[in-house]
Design a protein around this motif. Structure first.
Motif, PDB file in Angstrom:
ATOM      1  N   GLY A 336      54.408  62.680  33.126  1.00  0.00           N
ATOM      2  CA  GLY A 336      54.775  61.778  32.191  1.00  0.00           C
ATOM      3  C   GLY A 336      54.854  60.481  32.263  1.00  0.00           C
ATOM      4  N   ILE A 337      55.624  59.725  31.647  1.00  0.00           N
ATOM      5  CA  ILE A 337      55.645  58.239  31.779  1.00  0.00           C
ATOM      6  C   ILE A 337      57.005  57.549  32.769  1.00  0.00           C
ATOM      7  CG2 ILE A 337      55.854  55.988  30.408  1.00  0.00           C
ATOM      8  CD1 ILE A 337      54.811  57.203  27.871  1.00  0.00           C
ATOM      9  N   TYR A 338      56.549  56.788  33.680  1.00  0.00           N
ATOM     10  CA  TYR A 338      57.747  56.338  34.504  1.00  0.00           C
ATOM     11  C   TYR A 338      57.640  54.704  34.222  1.00  0.00           C
ATOM     12  CZ  TYR A 338      58.546  60.790  36.575  1.00  0.00           C
ATOM     13  OH  TYR A 338      58.664  62.106  36.849  1.00  0.00           O
ATOM     14  N   ASP A 401      44.725  64.626  27.673  1.00  0.00           N
ATOM     15  CA  ASP A 401      45.964  65.205  27.416  1.00  0.00           C
ATOM     16  C   ASP A 401      47.183  64.353  27.459  1.00  0.00           C
ATOM     17  OD1 ASP A 401      44.295  67.092  26.304  1.00  0.00           O
ATOM     18  OD2 ASP A 401      44.607  68.548  27.728  1.00  0.00           O
ATOM     19  N   LEU A 402      47.381  63.911  28.801  1.00  0.00           N
ATOM     20  CA  LEU A 402      48.503  63.363  29.462  1.00  0.00           C
ATOM     21  C   LEU A 402      48.780  61.907  28.370  1.00  0.00           C
ATOM     22  CD1 LEU A 402      50.512  62.723  31.395  1.00  0.00           C
ATOM     23  CD2 LEU A 402      49.021  61.411  32.707  1.00  0.00           C
ATOM     24  N   ILE A 403      47.549  61.295  28.041  1.00  0.00           N
ATOM     25  CA  ILE A 403      47.873  60.085  27.340  1.00  0.00           C
ATOM     26  C   ILE A 403      48.355  60.640  25.780  1.00  0.00           C
ATOM     27  CG2 ILE A 403      46.320  58.424  25.991  1.00  0.00           C
ATOM     28  CD1 ILE A 403      44.985  57.945  28.373  1.00  0.00           C
ATOM     29  N   LYS A 404      47.935  61.684  25.326  1.00  0.00           N
ATOM     30  CA  LYS A 404      48.423  62.094  23.983  1.00  0.00           C
ATOM     31  C   LYS A 404      49.693  62.659  24.079  1.00  0.00           C
ATOM     32  CE  LYS A 404      44.589  63.512  21.314  1.00  0.00           C
ATOM     33  NZ  LYS A 404      43.474  63.988  22.355  1.00  0.00           N
ATOM     34  N   ASP A 405      50.011  63.606  24.835  1.00  0.00           N
ATOM     35  CA  ASP A 405      51.326  64.167  24.957  1.00  0.00           C
ATOM     36  C   ASP A 405      52.496  63.188  25.592  1.00  0.00           C
ATOM     37  OD1 ASP A 405      49.966  66.476  24.303  1.00  0.00           O
ATOM     38  OD2 ASP A 405      50.062  67.519  26.361  1.00  0.00           O
ATOM     39  N   SER A 406      52.118  62.234  26.390  1.00  0.00           N
ATOM     40  CA  SER A 406      53.149  61.392  26.949  1.00  0.00           C
ATOM     41  C   SER A 406      53.564  60.539  25.756  1.00  0.00           C
ATOM     42  CB  SER A 406      52.650  60.586  28.028  1.00  0.00           C
ATOM     43  OG  SER A 406      51.613  59.695  27.841  1.00  0.00           O
ATOM     44  N   GLY A 407      52.871  60.002  24.655  1.00  0.00           N
ATOM     45  CA  GLY A 407      52.999  58.939  23.617  1.00  0.00           C
ATOM     46  C   GLY A 407      52.710  57.610  24.274  1.00  0.00           C
ATOM     47  N   ILE A 408      52.189  57.416  25.438  1.00  0.00           N
ATOM     48  CA  ILE A 408      52.078  56.064  25.870  1.00  0.00           C
ATOM     49  C   ILE A 408      51.242  55.037  24.859  1.00  0.00           C
ATOM     50  CG2 ILE A 408      49.724  56.799  26.817  1.00  0.00           C
ATOM     51  CD1 ILE A 408      52.530  54.431  28.351  1.00  0.00           C
ATOM     52  N   LYS A 413      49.587  47.933  23.529  1.00  0.00           N
ATOM     53  CA  LYS A 413      48.661  47.640  22.803  1.00  0.00           C
ATOM     54  C   LYS A 413      47.398  47.857  23.120  1.00  0.00           C
ATOM     55  CE  LYS A 413      49.224  43.300  21.981  1.00  0.00           C
ATOM     56  NZ  LYS A 413      49.793  41.990  21.914  1.00  0.00           N
ATOM     57  N   ASP A 414      47.154  47.340  24.345  1.00  0.00           N
ATOM     58  CA  ASP A 414      45.776  47.664  24.904  1.00  0.00           C
ATOM     59  C   ASP A 414      45.574  49.076  25.242  1.00  0.00           C
ATOM     60  OD1 ASP A 414      45.317  44.845  24.616  1.00  0.00           O
ATOM     61  OD2 ASP A 414      45.923  44.656  26.776  1.00  0.00           O
ATOM     62  N   ARG A 415      44.173  49.465  25.569  1.00  0.00           N
ATOM     63  CA  ARG A 415      43.629  50.676  26.008  1.00  0.00           C
ATOM     64  C   ARG A 415      43.144  50.581  27.220  1.00  0.00           C
ATOM     65  NH1 ARG A 415      47.217  51.910  23.064  1.00  0.00           N
ATOM     66  NH2 ARG A 415      47.065  52.892  20.849  1.00  0.00           N
ATOM     67  N   VAL A 416      44.017  50.233  28.247  1.00  0.00           N
ATOM     68  CA  VAL A 416      43.415  50.262  29.621  1.00  0.00           C
ATOM     69  C   VAL A 416      44.062  50.960  30.888  1.00  0.00           C
ATOM     70  CG1 VAL A 416      42.889  48.572  31.434  1.00  0.00           C
ATOM     71  CG2 VAL A 416      42.567  47.817  28.815  1.00  0.00           C
ATOM     72  N   LEU A 417      43.418  51.755  31.474  1.00  0.00           N
ATOM     73  CA  LEU A 417      44.105  52.581  32.359  1.00  0.00           C
ATOM     74  C   LEU A 417      43.495  52.243  33.608  1.00  0.00           C
ATOM     75  CD1 LEU A 417      45.857  54.945  33.003  1.00  0.00           C
ATOM     76  CD2 LEU A 417      43.918  56.514  32.744  1.00  0.00           C
ATOM     77  N   ILE A 418      44.643  51.852  34.529  1.00  0.00           N
ATOM     78  CA  ILE A 418      44.219  51.558  36.062  1.00  0.00           C
ATOM     79  C   ILE A 418      44.116  53.027  36.863  1.00  0.00           C
ATOM     80  CG2 ILE A 418      44.847  50.447  38.005  1.00  0.00           C
ATOM     81  CD1 ILE A 418      46.038  48.294  36.067  1.00  0.00           C
ATOM     82  N   ILE A 419      43.112  53.457  37.486  1.00  0.00           N
ATOM     83  CA  ILE A 419      43.148  54.844  38.092  1.00  0.00           C
ATOM     84  C   ILE A 419      43.003  54.468  39.709  1.00  0.00           C
ATOM     85  CG2 ILE A 419      41.968  55.915  36.228  1.00  0.00           C
ATOM     86  CD1 ILE A 419      39.665  56.331  37.890  1.00  0.00           C
ATOM     87  N   PRO A 420      43.713  55.377  40.372  1.00  0.00           N
ATOM     88  CA  PRO A 420      43.607  55.368  41.794  1.00  0.00           C
ATOM     89  C   PRO A 420      42.127  55.009  42.216  1.00  0.00           C
ATOM     90  CG  PRO A 420      44.739  57.340  41.492  1.00  0.00           C
ATOM     91  CD  PRO A 420      43.995  56.788  39.932  1.00  0.00           C
ATOM     92  N   GLY A 421      42.027  54.110  43.448  1.00  0.00           N
ATOM     93  CA  GLY A 421      40.681  53.996  43.974  1.00  0.00           C
ATOM     94  C   GLY A 421      40.036  55.276  44.526  1.00  0.00           C
ATOM     95  N   LEU A 422      40.882  56.254  44.778  1.00  0.00           N
ATOM     96  CA  LEU A 422      40.226  57.530  45.294  1.00  0.00           C
ATOM     97  C   LEU A 422      39.664  58.256  44.066  1.00  0.00           C
ATOM     98  CD1 LEU A 422      43.090  58.545  47.932  1.00  0.00           C
ATOM     99  CD2 LEU A 422      40.449  58.078  48.540  1.00  0.00           C
ATOM    100  N   ALA A 423      39.993  58.119  43.057  1.00  0.00           N
ATOM    101  CA  ALA A 423      39.581  58.717  41.915  1.00  0.00           C
ATOM    102  C   ALA A 423      38.487  58.070  41.236  1.00  0.00           C
ATOM    103  CB  ALA A 423      40.800  59.171  40.755  1.00  0.00           C
ATOM    104  N   ALA A 424      37.869  57.146  41.905  1.00  0.00           N
ATOM    105  CA  ALA A 424      36.759  56.312  41.374  1.00  0.00           C
ATOM    106  C   ALA A 424      35.618  57.379  40.782  1.00  0.00           C
ATOM    107  CB  ALA A 424      36.196  55.264  42.281  1.00  0.00           C
ATOM    108  N   PRO A 425      35.359  58.286  41.453  1.00  0.00           N
ATOM    109  CA  PRO A 425      34.255  59.250  41.101  1.00  0.00           C
ATOM    110  C   PRO A 425      34.388  59.648  39.534  1.00  0.00           C
ATOM    111  CG  PRO A 425      34.795  59.909  43.210  1.00  0.00           C
ATOM    112  CD  PRO A 425      35.643  59.029  42.869  1.00  0.00           C
ATOM    113  N   ALA A 426      35.590  59.806  39.022  1.00  0.00           N
ATOM    114  CA  ALA A 426      35.902  60.460  37.882  1.00  0.00           C
ATOM    115  C   ALA A 426      36.157  59.228  36.674  1.00  0.00           C
ATOM    116  CB  ALA A 426      37.287  61.330  37.826  1.00  0.00           C
TER     117      ALA A 426
END
Lengths: 458, 384
Positions: A336-338, A401-408, A413-426
């Protein structure tokens, strides 16, 4: 020799009264086996049945307690040889050696360093458990005097001497704090056993490199009425480590698989003995830590160490934390959201996984860097970023699904997600499935504060 | 406990000399101290006599027999000094010492690897430009049993070296050292099979270990390359015994035998899920000894993963110097894997390699055949 729920059920009242909050006595039996409930949770048990159940449920390795009432150390209690079969109970107690030939000021100072040492990991404070006061001086008076100094601290103590006179002198000062007595040997068995009984303190039996002698001495102690025994089969280091490992494994195998009454006791190892032939302090620390890790992997329930440098203790404390997590419970936090800092609709959104270690590492870094951000925690069934990427839990659809279910989406306003460097391939896949813009963050979360600062200035 | 028992217990453990002295004033004492004392004295004597009369029992080591055994894999032929992995018929040394000690293979890279932690760069900075020199130093100065050449430079996002160029690097390393090689790709699932194919060809007849085959890439091509040029294959699964079984079965269907496969069940570093690796590796070895033919291969550990842990590399004064933290993190990670059953270790730091090997060497010796020091006076002798 594993006790089954049926074995337990036979001795229960079988009334299904529900006073233990379980639906049936059978359910209660299962919980007893798994140690989630105790016999005290059943109000209907009495006398004979209760005694029989206690014997039946006693762990393969007896549980031994020492230390002052408000600060007790519990060791032993294990049921299995391999942690995946159930779990290991009562983490290995880590004890630090303290010679008695130091001035009392120095003893006080070192003791307080040992008591205050801590290393924080994944939201847990890892600490040391006791002090081993060692009768290096050989003098009973010195030993008792040092014991007196430690008595003020109310911290668990292992009294180390082979001289019954010195032991008695120290027990006179410290005996009411239930120290662990080290040690009985074939030469002082009777005297140490007598002291153990009259002071009510548990006793270590030291029989280096000779399990036959150990077996016969344990039988004598048991015949004298002792039940609180810890076994030290000798910690040979260097080339002798192979024999040390063999002895530890044999003792534990006999306890668990054959319920051999002479070996159903916790095992003590003394990695500090690697310093007997020592020299260079750094090399000594590394060797000692290596022996400690070896023995902890091989059933040591209590270890005496000489070193107090944090860099030496960190891997030992970390290994203990890992070995003693319950393999039946996934190490997770809720997805969820922290929120961190005073978030608003312009705050950045960062993604991580719900493996507790991953989460707490990221959390620590965000807090340390005073970051204001939303942290989106993905349910990867308790897997780290790289593992869940390979295992197929961290995918574009899962993140969508997480973005939808969490209500973020209602919070920023923006639609920008920072992902972990190790997840770069995805990153491409996540962008496609979420419709959000994906930025690849640093590989280690300690880089997040700098990364966000740079991002804000762009 | 009632008062009587308490008193009995107390008396039972009072020193016997004192009790005997009391008994001299017989009349007076018996008058004042009730018959309990007599009983207690008698009981104490009885217990002591009983304890002394306990017959000595023999100790029977808890040795088990196992229906299965681990296959022995030979690495290195042709111009290589061979190294043998696995071959265990028992779980512990006191049951039967293992035939081959654990083996350490030093990591070497085909590019200078600027990202390596400083404590490692310190040892190899003079040779990092050249994989041949790097391998030579690992063997000559640090006593590596084997060398792992990681063809990181073939990664499309790294230097995109061609399979042909990779083969040249392999030839160079083969020239430089006479120990067996592990040949690793860059981790790119598309390109690795092509790179390993060319590398296998270049190392024809030298029996290297190709790293790795896994379910995310064309493992058939890797298996084929091994079969065609007489190499062994590293079968890599991610902390999952069933995935490992499946992959091994697929590889054997391609024609590889158990003597041609080494498993990598994945090493999670100390503090980063090492307990998962412990469980999987322990279960795998137990299954092998119980007779599961799909899991009876030696195991490998990418111990180098330990250097990814922040406790190993991150500069932080309150944690002490990274010079010590790093190698120790690698040792404890490798050691834990070794005790769980791993046979070959990919490692980076000379100190870690030395210490791990010292312990591993003892695995091939018989129980209680090593001279051990006399510990009986350690309490007064220990000095540091």
């Amino acid at each position: 020799m594993q006790v089954t729920a049926m074995d337990v059920y036979r001795l229960l009242p079988k009334t299904n009264c529900g006073k233990c909050d379980e639906s049936s006595c059978m359910a209660f039996a299962t919980k007893l086996i798994e140690k989630e409930l105790t016999l005290d949770d059943c109000p209907q048990l009495s006398g004979d049945e209760r005694q029989k159940l206690e014997d039946l449920l006693a762990p393969a390795v007896r549980e031994i307690t020492f230390g002052p009432e408000k600060n007790q150390v519990v060791v032993g209690g294990d049921e299995v040889l391999y942690r995946f079969e159930l779990t290991y109970y009562n983490p290995t107690a880590l004890v630090v050696d303290l010679p008695d030939d130091l001035p009392s000021e120095e003893i006080r100072k070192r003791a307080s360093d040992i008591m205050n040492l801590k290393f924080e990991r994944t939201g847990e404070e890892l600490t040391l458990d006791a002090i081993a006061l060692r009768n290096k001086s050989g003098s009973p008076e010195k030993f008792a005097e040092a014991a007196g100094t430690l008595a003020e601290l109310n911290f668990p103590v292992v009294l180390c001497t082979f001289d019954p006179e010195a032991m008695r002198a120290a027990l006179e000062v410290l005996g009411d704090q239930r120290p662990l007595m080290y040690a009985a040997t074939k030469d002082n068995l009777q005297e140490m056993a007598d002291l153990s009984i009259s002071y009510g303190c548990p006793l270590v039996l030291f029989s280096p490199g000779d399990l036959e002698e150990m077996k016969n001495l344990t039988r004598r102690l048991r015949a004298m009425g002792l039940t609180e025994i810890i076994l030290d089969p000798g910690t040979f280091t260097g080339e002798g480590i192979g024999d040390t490992i063999d002895n530890f494994v044999m003792i534990r195998r006999l306890a668990v698989e054959e319920r051999d009454e002479d070996f159903r006791f916790p095992i003590m190892g003394i990695p500090a003995l690697s310093r007997l032939s020592g020299g260079d302090p750094v090399e000594d620390n590394i060797k000692e830590a290596t022996v400690a890790a070896t023995l902890m992997n091989r059933y040591a329930d209590i270890l005496i160490l000489g070193g107090t440098d944090i860099w030496e203790l960190m891997p030992i404390l970390t290994l203990r934390q890992g070995l003693y997590t319950d393999p039946r419970k996934p190490q997770t936090v809720d997805p969820g959201i922290y929120e961190f800092g005073d978030v608003d609709e312009n705050s950045p959104v960062i993604l991580t996984t719900n493996f507790s270690l991953t989460y707490y590492t990221v959390e620590g870094d965000l807090k340390a860097g005073d970051v204001t951000a939303y942290l989106l925690v993905l349910d990867t069934e308790g897997r780290a970023v790289d593992v869940s990427l390979a295992g197929g839990q961290l995918t574009g659809t899962a993140v969508a699904d997480l973005i939808k279910d969490s209500g973020i989406e209602d919070r920023v306003k923006d639609r920008v997600l920072i992902i972990p460097g190790l997840a770069a391939p995805a990153s491409g896949e996540i962008e496609d499935d979420t419709g959000w813009k994906v930025l690849v963050g640093p590989r280690d979360s300690s880089g997040i504060p700098d990364y966000l600062e740079k991002l804000a200035s762009e | 406990m009632d008062k009587l028992t308490e008193l009995l217990k107390l008396l039972q453990n009072t020193e016997s000399i004192e009790i005997n002295e009391f008994r001299i004033d017989v009349d007076e004492l018996e008058l004042y101290l009730m018959p309990v004392v007599q009983q207690a004295i008698q009981k104490t004597v009885e217990v002591r006599e009983a304890v002394e009369a306990l017959p000595e029992e023999e100790f029977e080591p808890p040795v088990k027999t196992y229906p299965g055994e681990v296959a022995q894999v030979k690495l290195g032929e042709g111009t290589r000094k061979p190294v043998y992995l696995g071959g265990q018929k028992a779980l512990y040394r006191f049951e039967e010492p293992q035939p081959n000690p654990p083996v350490v293979t030093f990591d070497v890279f085909d590019i200078p690897m600027p990202g390596l932690p400083r404590p490692i760069r310190e040892h190899f900075s003079d040779v990092m430009e050249d994989p041949g020199d790097w391998a030579r130093k690992a063997v000559k100065e640090y006593g590596a049993n084997m060398v792992t050449i990681h063809l990181i430079g073939t990664g499309p996002k790294v230097m995109d070296k061609s399979p042909r160029e990779a083969a040249n690097d392999i030839e160079e390393v083969l020239q430089a050292v006479d120990v067996p090689l592990v040949i690793g790709g860059s981790g790119d699932p598309e390109k690795d099979p092509l790179v390993l194919e060319k590398a296998a060809e270049a190392a024809e007849g030298e029996r290297c270990l190709l790293a790795s085959a896994n379910l995310d890439l064309d493992y058939r091509k890797v298996a084929r390359a091994a079969l065609d040029h007489n190499h062994a294959v590293l079968s890599w699964a991610i902390t999952d015994v069933n995935m490992q079984k499946t992959l091994n079965r697929y590889l054997m269907k391609e024609g590889l035998s158990r003597e041609d496969i080494v498993m990598d069940p994945t090493t999670c570093a100390l503090g980063y899920g090492i307990e998962f690796s412990i469980d999987v590796i322990t279960r795998t070895r137990l299954a092998a000894l119980k007779g599961d033919a799909d899991l009876q291969m030696p195991m490998s550990s990418g111990t180098t993963n330990a250097w990814g842990s922040r406790e190993a590399w991150m500069k932080k004064d309150e944690w002490g110097p990274t010079d010590y933290r790093g190698p120790l993190w690698e040792i404890v990670t490798g050691l834990t894997m070794m005790l769980s059953g791993v046979d070959i270790f990919m490692m980076l730091h000379p100190t870690s390699v030395r210490l791990l090997r010292e312990i591993g060497e003892t695995f091939t010796r018989e129980y209680m055949t090593t001279e051990t020091p006399d510990l009986r006076e350690w309490i007064t002798e220990l000095e540091y």
